[in-house]
Design a protein around this motif. Sequence first.
Motif: not given
Length: 262
Positions: A219-228
């Motif tokens: 998922a970090a490839k699509r949005a920053p870690d902090s988003y998840w």
Amino acid sequence: MTQHSSRRSFLRSAALACVASSLPMKPALATMAPTTMVAEQVKGLTVLFQGDSITDGKWGRNGDLNHIMGHGYAFSIASRWGADFPSPDLRFYNRGISGNRVSQLQDRWQTDCLDLRPNVLSILVGINDAAMLMEKSSVSREDFQAFEDSYRDLLTQVRKQDPKTLIVLCLPFLASVGKVKDKWERYQSTVNSLALSVRKLAIEFDAVLVDFQMVFQKAAKRAPDSYWIWDGIHPTVPGHELMAREWLKQVSARLKFLKKYA
């Protein structure tokens, strides 16, 4: 016993057998229409989610059914499964408690697990064990072995009570965000070591393994870690949704009637 009651009893037994294994379908069940078979397979199942704050999600400690599953991946799984395969005999329980380590699950295992007699048991624990180990000046192999032994004790009790229970073991996870980022390498090493024990136990107890860390890495490839994962430990609303999707996908390999989630 009437013929109708006998048939219902047989179908319920077939549902539990489906949880235990993927044995060939019995001839009498195989003659049923697919829609009927799917509906009957979910009858009588009890699904229990155990763990720490990530599972807890502030689930209601009373009889208010509006909040009984809390907010998080356990809620998402129960709402989707329950809506798609409705049955008055289908039960979902959340018994995650914020801050719990595996040893604290041991302390309440009889009441919060065995007494509920789950047909499907999902466990996500380890991040608080990692935090405790982080407070030590040095960590030994014995520390990780203690985690593994305590975890094994929980699973052994479940198998002794009901060998057919489908066990789902979820790997602990984290992200390089907030306070975790400051000690990232040590946090990562500690959680990875605990995850290795969980992987070992999944094989030992023939459990479904759910790799949440892999999910968040992708998922970090699509949005920053902090988003998840907003603080490095606790998922956001989208993060919990990713967890629910992965859980259902992996469990559907054992519970065939959930194959729509594969």
